[in-house]
Structures are given as C-alpha cells and as structure tokens.
Design an enzyme around this catalytic site. Structure first.
Site, PDB file in Angstrom:
ATOM      1  N   SER A  74       0.828  -1.197   0.000  1.00 12.74           N
ATOM      2  CA  SER A  74       0.000   0.000   0.000  1.00 12.74           C
ATOM      3  C   SER A  74       0.873   1.263   0.000  1.00 12.74           C
ATOM      4  O   SER A  74       1.650   1.458  -0.913  1.00 12.74           O
ATOM      5  CB  SER A  74      -0.973  -0.050   1.178  1.00 12.74           C
TER       6      SER A  74
ATOM      7  N   ASP B 239     -10.212  -3.559  -5.580  1.00 12.52           N
ATOM      8  CA  ASP B 239      -9.629  -2.952  -4.377  1.00 12.52           C
ATOM      9  C   ASP B 239     -10.510  -1.798  -3.881  1.00 12.52           C
ATOM     10  O   ASP B 239     -10.690  -0.807  -4.607  1.00 12.52           O
ATOM     11  CB  ASP B 239      -8.224  -2.438  -4.700  1.00 12.52           C
TER      12      ASP B 239
ATOM     13  N   HIS C 164      -8.038  -5.218  -0.879  1.00 11.81           N
ATOM     14  CA  HIS C 164      -6.836  -4.443  -0.583  1.00 11.81           C
ATOM     15  C   HIS C 164      -5.925  -5.251   0.328  1.00 11.81           C
ATOM     16  O   HIS C 164      -6.234  -5.480   1.505  1.00 11.81           O
ATOM     17  CB  HIS C 164      -7.198  -3.120   0.088  1.00 11.81           C
TER      18      HIS C 164
END
Length: 333
Positions: free
Chosen positions: A148, A276, A304
C-alpha cells in the site's frame, strides 16, 4: 527503442469462493496472520535530521545459501503487527531468508522526535536505511516488498534511483499510484469505513504531536484535527504543510508513484486487484507508463492486500506464494 510491457490481466490468483467480495477479502486476510507473533529484534535507527525510526530484524536460525535480505515497508498506519507483515516474516523464516521491517516515523508505537511524520512519497528515510544495510551486509543481495503506502514509496524510490539502486528486485502490493484519485475513492460509499478507521489513527497520532510540541510549526489546533472528516482534509491541513507541500493536491501530484514507473531499471512486480476498495482504477498504469523491467499483475479480485484463496478449512494468503516466487525467479537469473 525501449520495449513496452502491457498490463498482465491474467493471474494465478483465484479468490476463495466463499470470500469473493472485496471487503471480505480485505478484512479476512488479517485472520491468516501467524497465531504466534514472529520473533524480531527492534533497533532504533537514527536519521540524518536528528529524528529516528524503528527497524525490526528477523534472523532465521539457519540462513539458506544465497538467501536475499528482504526489506519490508508497511502501509498507512501499519506496523510490525500488521497481518501482511507477520505473514511475510513467517514466510521468510520458512524460506530461511533474513528480513527487516522499516517502520515509518512514529509508527512503532512511540512518537518520533520531530513535528513531521511520514507520507506516501517519503523516500529519503528508505534511502538512508538502505545505505546502512548495504554497509552492514555488502555481500548480500537486497530485495524489498512494499504494501500500500509503503509500495508507493518503494516504487518512487526505485524510479528516483535509476542506475544507482542497491536493490536487486522489488514487489509492490496495492500501491496507490494516483494519490488524488485514491483519496477520492476512499471517501465514497462503503470505502468510507476504511477511511474512518485510518483517519481515526492519523488524528490520534496528530493530537499527540500537538501535545508533544506546544509551539507547533504550522497553524493547526486540536479542535481543527478533531473536525477533519476525510483523508484529503487531513493531508491538506497536516501532511502537506508539515512536509513542505503547498496543499493536498500538490502533495498528491509530487508523491504519486505512477510518474516514476518508467524510470525503474530493476525487476519489479506490481500487484493490484480490480476490486480494491481503497484504490481507484486510475492507479492502473497504461502500457506507455510501464517498461520492460516491470511485470504488472492485475487480478480480478483480492480486495486491498487481501488475496485469500483456498478452502474454508485451509485458506491461504496467496501473496506469500507469489512474492517469493517472483523474487526467486529474478535472483536465479
């Protein structure tokens, strides 16, 4: 003429039939973490500006021949306890690969020493850590895995250090390559649940900073922090000004990793899921934004940093198969 690489739409990942919804993928993955926390040794690492961050080292009892040293970068508000960090550390231990997690400033449970914090384009700290690791282990190949926010930082770093990158290969999982679009995405619909969680953690850490530094260097009050209702508002009043950007949009433009992809010159795997809930479709690069060093893998599902496959009784965290597979392929060449 530089060869172009088109996004890889097909993938070996197949979402578990009982976890096809992106929110279930995103949330359930945390329950796949090892029940026993991975044993690591914490080190406080001093930075050039007088601040510090924490490194957590994992050393297997026996290191495999030609094993790389794996540098891990966590996501927004993540730390050593994040499920993806714990599962990757467990996988590295199984493979007998040493690993180290770099906490971003103030993410180890203790406030950092300066009013500033960290952000999605903050590559200077990673650069300092990699220099130190390279000096300590000059004969060992270094690879890195970012998740991320940490994935965006990693890709930006690699693009900035074309021709002088100490890393041999990298993997970026769910990087928010277009920060402006992602800030809008997480402020819509059911994705606001994640924004509420992340914003709550950011606000708490910022309120502690205001207490820590009564003469705060930017015009910010506790009342103003408590009234923030979106990540973009937080970035506008804190992240951007405290780190020298004009505003949130200026920060997003300068820090988004997509603009740096073409300059990457080491083997790179980028993994995104179409569903996501954190990321907009704007993060998906076009063929012209990639190069021959990048393998772009776009899965149909996975949420995610979820990517849970397998059966109800034997679920698996697919990333811990795919990431080592890619790294082994590249290091074996």
């Amino acid at each position: 003429m530089q060869a172009q690489v088109r996004p890889v739409i097909s993938s070996s990942f197949k979402p578990a039939w009982w976890l096809k919804h992106p929110h279930l993928q995103t949330i359930f993955a945390k329950y796949l973490r090892p029940r026993k926390k991975q044993k690591t040794v914490a080190e406080i690492f001093s930075l050039p500006d007088g601040d510090e961050l924490q490194l957590n080292w994992m050393q297997p009892s026996r290191v495999a021949p030609n094993a790389p040293l794996v540098v891990l970068l966590h996501g927004l508000a993540g730390d050593i306890n994040s499920h993806y960090v714990q599962t990757m550390l467990a996988k590295c231990r199984q493979l007998r690969w040493p690993a180290v997690l770099m906490h971003f400033r103030g993410c180890n449970g203790q406030p950092n020493k300066l009013p500033r914090a960290y952000h999605s384009g903050d590559t200077a700290d990673l650069a300092a850590v990699l220099v130190e690791i390279g000096q300590r282990f000059p004969e060992q190949k270094l690879v890195a895995v970012g998740y991320s926010l940490g994935a965006n930082v990693l890709l930006k770093y690699c693009g900035e250090n074309n021709g002088a990158n100490p890393l041999s290969a990298v993997v970026a999982v769910c990087p928010p390559l277009d920060l402006s679009a992602c800030a809008s995405r997480i402020n819509q619909g059911s994705s606001k649940l994640y924004q509420h969680y992340l914003l709550g953690r950011l606000k708490r850490s910022t309120l502690l900073k205001l207490k820590q530094f009564p003469q705060f260097p930017i015009p910010l009050t506790a009342r103003k922090v408590r009234r923030l209702s979106s990540i973009e508002q937080f970035d506008d009043v804190f992240t951007a000004p405290i780190h020298g950007f004009l505003d949130a949009q200026d920060y997003y433009q300068q820090a988004s990793g997509k603009a740096f992809l073409q300059h990457i010159d080491i083997p790179t795997l980028i993994i995104h899921a179409k569903d996501d809930p954190f990321l907009s479709d704007a993060v998906i690069p076009t063929a012209d934004e990639l190069n021959q060093h990048i393998h772009y893998e776009l899965t149909s599902g996975g949420g995610h940093v979820g990517f849970v496959s397998g059966s109800v009784f034997k679920p698996t965290f697919w990333l811990n198969q795919r990431i080592p597979e890619f790294l082994q392929e590249q290091l074996g060449k």
